[in-house]
Motif scaffolding. Sequence first.
Motif, PDB file in Angstrom:
ATOM      1  N   SER A 152      -4.289   1.521  -5.221  1.00  0.00           N
ATOM      2  CA  SER A 152      -5.572   1.334  -4.532  1.00  0.00           C
ATOM      3  C   SER A 152      -6.749   2.002  -5.223  1.00  0.00           C
ATOM      4  N   ALA A 165      -1.314  -2.461  -2.495  1.00  0.00           N
ATOM      5  CA  ALA A 165      -0.278  -2.291  -3.514  1.00  0.00           C
ATOM      6  C   ALA A 165       0.083  -0.818  -3.667  1.00  0.00           C
ATOM      7  N   GLY A 170       0.828  -1.206   0.000  1.00  0.00           N
ATOM      8  CA  GLY A 170       0.000   0.000   0.000  1.00  0.00           C
ATOM      9  C   GLY A 170       0.862   1.256   0.000  1.00  0.00           C
ATOM     10  N   GLY A 171       0.265   2.330  -0.496  1.00  0.00           N
ATOM     11  CA  GLY A 171       0.964   3.623  -0.526  1.00  0.00           C
ATOM     12  C   GLY A 171       1.256   4.121   0.882  1.00  0.00           C
ATOM     13  N   ASN A 184      -6.857  14.591  -0.850  1.00  0.00           N
ATOM     14  CA  ASN A 184      -7.835  14.004   0.058  1.00  0.00           C
ATOM     15  C   ASN A 184      -7.699  14.847   1.331  1.00  0.00           C
ATOM     16  N   TYR A 210     -13.867  12.950  -3.363  1.00  0.00           N
ATOM     17  CA  TYR A 210     -14.418  13.526  -2.140  1.00  0.00           C
ATOM     18  C   TYR A 210     -14.941  14.931  -2.393  1.00  0.00           C
TER      19      TYR A 210
HETATM   20  C1  LIG Z   1      -3.968  10.819   0.244  1.00  0.00           C
HETATM   21  C2  LIG Z   1      -3.759   9.363   0.413  1.00  0.00           C
HETATM   22  N1  LIG Z   1      -2.522   8.883   0.354  1.00  0.00           N
HETATM   23  C3  LIG Z   1      -2.265   7.583   0.511  1.00  0.00           C
HETATM   24  C4  LIG Z   1      -3.280   6.687   0.766  1.00  0.00           C
HETATM   25  C5  LIG Z   1      -2.886   5.263   0.984  1.00  0.00           C
HETATM   26  O1  LIG Z   1      -3.488   4.384   0.159  1.00  0.00           O
HETATM   27  P1  LIG Z   1      -3.064   2.853   0.156  1.00  0.00           P
HETATM   28  O2  LIG Z   1      -2.271   2.576   1.368  1.00  0.00           O
HETATM   29  O3  LIG Z   1      -4.336   2.101   0.096  1.00  0.00           O
HETATM   30  O4  LIG Z   1      -2.232   2.682  -1.084  1.00  0.00           O
HETATM   31  C6  LIG Z   1      -4.592   7.142   0.866  1.00  0.00           C
HETATM   32  C7  LIG Z   1      -5.685   6.230   1.208  1.00  0.00           C
HETATM   33  O5  LIG Z   1      -6.754   6.599   1.575  1.00  0.00           O
HETATM   34  C8  LIG Z   1      -4.841   8.514   0.663  1.00  0.00           C
HETATM   35  O6  LIG Z   1      -6.074   9.011   0.714  1.00  0.00           O
END
Ligand SMILES: Cc1ncc(COP(=O)(O)O)c(C=O)c1O
Length: 398
Positions: free
Chosen positions: A242, A252, A106-107, A182, A329
């Motif tokens: 994601s 991922a 995940g990021g 976000n 959003y």
């Molecule tokens: C701004 C932002 N960065 C990073 C993420 C991380 O996403 P993931 O860990 O699912 O790759 C999210 C998930 O909501 C996000 O909104």
Amino acid sequence: MSPVPTAAAAFTRRMDRIEISATMAITAEAAKLRAQGVKLVDFGAGEPHFATPQHIKDAAIEAIQTNFTRYTMVTGIPEVRKAIVERHAADFGSDYAPEEAIFTTGGKLALFEALQALVEHGDEVILPVPYWVSYKDIIQYGGGVPVYLETNEADNFRVTAEAVESLLMPRTKAIILNSPSNPSGAVIAAEDLEQIVRLARERGIWLLLDECYIYLQFEGKGISGAGFKDSKDTVVVLGSLSKTYAMTGWRAGYALAPKALISAMGKLQSQSTSSTAAIVQKASIAALKGSQECVAKMRDDYKALRDEALAGLAMIPGVTCTKPEGAFYVYPNVSRYLGRGGIENTTELSRRLLHEANVVVVPGEAFGTSEHIRISYAVSHADVAEGLERMKQFLVKL
Ligand SMILES: Cc1ncc(COP(=O)(O)O)c(C=O)c1O
């Protein structure tokens, strides 16, 4: 005999520097109601309502069937690192070698690893407000100090290079930017981004670019700071599959950064997750190398949903909202309703909306502002209409 520690004393101090993610807390409370049979409209979770595209699922199934199920290289198999850099180069004009990429669970983990590798106790990290909930906590977990860059709602929460420059101090270690944002959906103008990239390079400050929603920009094409000349020494790209490919549960993500930083992040990964799941790496290669038609289709739907969400909000007296340029959003200002019906803040408002209108939203306090709620419109068109109507009915009676 050493004393038996009490539960309160049993945890490290760094655990006190973070809180459970507000979005996850809301999701858990909503899940409880749902389990009781309550029919909720869920604007809370930040995830696509689409299923993962079939060709991506097929690649994972094939990986299982062919026993691609063992440990992999810590930073990701060579093909996935190559797929990441090639996709980014094709879409944004960056120029990374596979050794400058790491594939992460995940990021969020890419962000976590980068901040743990870069931020020392007392280091300052500039963070535009409103911010995604996790930045603040992850900075603090590493001992860093978030320095908030206030933006102006009347100016669409715009982040300018001037505002960033005014906050640069000797202790500034990094800047985090998230475009589209976000929770606000705001996009950083190309000129500002270019100037911030230059500033970071000149001052030797790390610039972390969270590109989680870069493919979900509605007007024009997303721009990566890593596409600008001479950006590579100080820019860290944080990417995620994601939202782009509706793969939130696969976990991922990736980072693109100078080789030394990638190695440091790999060191951390080698002592924690070891690597991302083998089959997820295969699925991600299919996502990154396959047709991008699925991304365009989902983006078109998000844009239509955004317009419907804005139209629905416009029907609620006194609620105002900036026009998001990307992500999924809306971040309406609900200050008109604070102070009514015993509701003093947006956390209380969100709780009442959940229990009395059965609509899930996230309070603005989680994102660093006190007059907003975040609505994720990655839901069906019918739910956008139904949820906003329920909200309106609830609010006008306050
Ligand atoms: C701004 C932002 N960065 C990073 C993420 C991380 O996403 P993931 O860990 O699912 O790759 C999210 C998930 O909501 C996000 O909104």
